[in-house]
Design an enzyme around this catalytic site. Structure first.
Site, short mmCIF file in Angstrom:
data_model
loop_
_atom_site.label_atom_id
_atom_site.label_comp_id
_atom_site.label_asym_id
_atom_site.label_seq_id
_atom_site.Cartn_x
_atom_site.Cartn_y
_atom_site.Cartn_z
N HIS A 13 -1.36 -10.00 -5.24
CA HIS A 13 -2.44 -9.75 -4.26
C HIS A 13 -3.76 -10.26 -4.82
O HIS A 13 -3.99 -10.18 -6.04
CB HIS A 13 -2.53 -8.24 -3.95
CG HIS A 13 -3.44 -7.96 -2.80
ND1 HIS A 13 -4.80 -7.92 -2.94
CD2 HIS A 13 -3.19 -7.77 -1.48
CE1 HIS A 13 -5.35 -7.69 -1.76
NE2 HIS A 13 -4.39 -7.60 -0.84
N GLY A 44 -10.84 -7.44 4.11
CA GLY A 44 -11.77 -6.31 4.12
C GLY A 44 -13.17 -6.68 4.58
O GLY A 44 -14.11 -5.90 4.43
N SER A 94 -8.24 -8.71 7.52
CA SER A 94 -8.92 -8.10 8.68
C SER A 94 -8.11 -8.15 9.97
O SER A 94 -8.64 -8.39 11.06
CB SER A 94 -10.30 -8.74 8.88
OG SER A 94 -11.12 -8.49 7.75
N GLU A 137 -6.59 -9.06 -4.93
CA GLU A 137 -7.37 -8.08 -5.71
C GLU A 137 -6.83 -7.97 -7.13
O GLU A 137 -7.59 -7.73 -8.07
CB GLU A 137 -7.37 -6.73 -4.98
CG GLU A 137 -8.30 -6.77 -3.76
CD GLU A 137 -7.91 -5.89 -2.59
OE1 GLU A 137 -7.09 -4.97 -2.78
OE2 GLU A 137 -8.42 -6.14 -1.48
N GLU A 161 -3.27 -14.87 2.59
CA GLU A 161 -4.43 -13.99 2.76
C GLU A 161 -5.68 -14.68 2.25
O GLU A 161 -5.96 -14.65 1.03
CB GLU A 161 -4.21 -12.70 1.98
CG GLU A 161 -3.00 -11.92 2.43
CD GLU A 161 -3.14 -10.44 2.10
OE1 GLU A 161 -3.16 -9.63 3.02
OE2 GLU A 161 -3.28 -10.11 0.91
N ASN A 164 -0.71 -2.27 3.62
CA ASN A 164 -1.04 -2.15 2.20
C ASN A 164 -2.16 -1.10 2.09
O ASN A 164 -3.29 -1.36 2.47
CB ASN A 164 -1.51 -3.52 1.69
CG ASN A 164 -2.04 -3.46 0.27
OD1 ASN A 164 -1.87 -2.47 -0.43
ND2 ASN A 164 -2.69 -4.54 -0.16
N TRP A 165 -1.79 0.06 1.57
CA TRP A 165 -2.78 1.14 1.50
C TRP A 165 -3.75 1.00 0.34
O TRP A 165 -4.68 1.76 0.22
CB TRP A 165 -2.05 2.49 1.41
CG TRP A 165 -1.50 2.96 2.72
CD1 TRP A 165 -1.72 2.39 3.95
CD2 TRP A 165 -0.67 4.11 2.95
NE1 TRP A 165 -1.06 3.11 4.92
CE2 TRP A 165 -0.41 4.17 4.34
CE3 TRP A 165 -0.11 5.08 2.13
CZ2 TRP A 165 0.37 5.17 4.91
CZ3 TRP A 165 0.67 6.07 2.69
CH2 TRP A 165 0.91 6.12 4.07
N LYS A 166 -3.48 0.05 -0.54
CA LYS A 166 -4.36 -0.15 -1.70
C LYS A 166 -4.56 1.17 -2.43
O LYS A 166 -3.62 1.97 -2.51
CB LYS A 166 -5.67 -0.81 -1.26
CG LYS A 166 -5.41 -2.05 -0.41
CD LYS A 166 -6.62 -2.91 -0.18
CE LYS A 166 -6.20 -4.13 0.63
NZ LYS A 166 -7.28 -5.07 0.84
N GLY A 185 -4.50 -4.23 5.58
CA GLY A 185 -5.12 -3.28 4.68
C GLY A 185 -5.78 -2.15 5.47
O GLY A 185 -5.14 -1.19 5.90
N GLY A 186 -7.08 -2.30 5.71
CA GLY A 186 -7.88 -1.25 6.35
C GLY A 186 -7.25 -0.63 7.59
O GLY A 186 -7.19 0.60 7.72
P1 PGA Z 1 -7.62 -5.96 5.18
O1 PGA Z 1 -6.72 -6.20 3.85
O2 PGA Z 1 -6.66 -5.87 6.33
O3 PGA Z 1 -8.36 -4.69 4.93
O4 PGA Z 1 -8.52 -7.15 5.30
C1 PGA Z 1 -5.61 -7.05 3.85
C2 PGA Z 1 -4.97 -7.09 2.50
O5 PGA Z 1 -5.67 -7.11 1.49
O6 PGA Z 1 -3.72 -7.11 2.39
#
Ligand code: PGA
Length: 250
Positions: A95, A173, A213, A97, A167, A9-11, A234-235
């Protein structure tokens, strides 16, 4: 046997040209990988570039969100028809966020899941508790409420077509991954919930991703757990070598 899924997920990261450059490098690193489904969720503006760059590979492209209407006066929204047209087979829905910063409710998540299924888009449905909820021992209750609200009115066949992602918000993150045992405990609860609603066959076939993470260093421990079928990353999905390290888990 559930085929593992590793999804990135590149956000709100990467332009179309950055996406092209990423794939150019990444595809070389995973050429020999078999039996893992790889999915990327770039931002809307890079979807077409990503689909194009991945067209001769097995990589699938996902949107990070979509609206539940097909078209109309909804300034700023993107419809299922549009993401399909851009080459998406999947869409992340709910998600944390989106829930946290944009007020997305379980009801909205439910509408989006139903619309995605109607347009033959596979929803990757995200659920998870925040730190306060975990510390108050409310994890299971929160997950149950999100599942109840998000999956309302779905038939057994619909449930068969979705992917769930657990999640924990406190792990996203932050560099604080849930331990494999903590993640497994919730994944098992989710699978048992699906079993109650849709029976053994659907529960046993449902793929559930862990997110929060995930790195090349901690993926193996997570994947060794019985009910963890993959990761939503994500990251660590932003760099070709770290994401390839996760895809190549053993
Ligand atoms: P992260 O994000 O790997 O940076 O913790 C995961 C996500 O939000 O899907």
């Amino acid at each position: 046997m559930r085929t593992p899924i590793i999804a990135g997920n590149w956000k709100m990261n990467k332009t179309a040209s950055e996406a092209r450059a990423f794939f150019c490098e990444f595809i070389k690193l995973i050429k020999d990988v078999k039996d893992v489904e790889i999915i990327f969720a770039p931002p809307f503006t890079a979807l077409s570039a990503a689909t194009d760059a991945a067209k001769d590979t097995k990589i699938k492209i996902s949107a990070q969100d979509m609206f539940w209407e097909e078209k109309g006066a909804y300034t700023g929204e993107v419809s299922p028809v549009m993401i399909k047209d851009a080459g998406c087979s999947h869409c992340i829905i709910g998600h944390s966020e989106r829930r946290q910063y944009f007020g997305e409710t379980d009801e909205a998540v439910n509408k989006k899941i139903k619309t995605a299924l109607k347009f033959d888009i596979t929803p990757i449905v995200c659920i998870g508790e925040n730190l306060k909820e975990r510390e108050a021992n409310k994890t299971v209750k929160v997950i149950e409420t999100q599942l109840q609200g998000g999956l309302t009115g779905l038939s057994e066949i619909d449930m068969h077509r979705i992917i769930l992602a657990y999640e924990p918000v406190w792990a996203i993150g932050t560099g604080k991954t849930a331990t494999p045992a903590q993640a497994q405990e919730v994944h098992k609860f989710i699978r048992d919930y699906i079993r109650k609603k849709a029976g053994d066959k659907i529960a046993n076939g449902m793929r559930m991703l862990y997110g929060g993470s995930v790195t090349p260093e901690n993926i193996n421990g997570l994947m060794a757990e019985e009910d963890i079928d993959g990761a939503l990353v994500g990251g660590a999905s932003l760099k070709p070598d770290s994401f390839a390290g996760i895809v190549r888990f053993s």
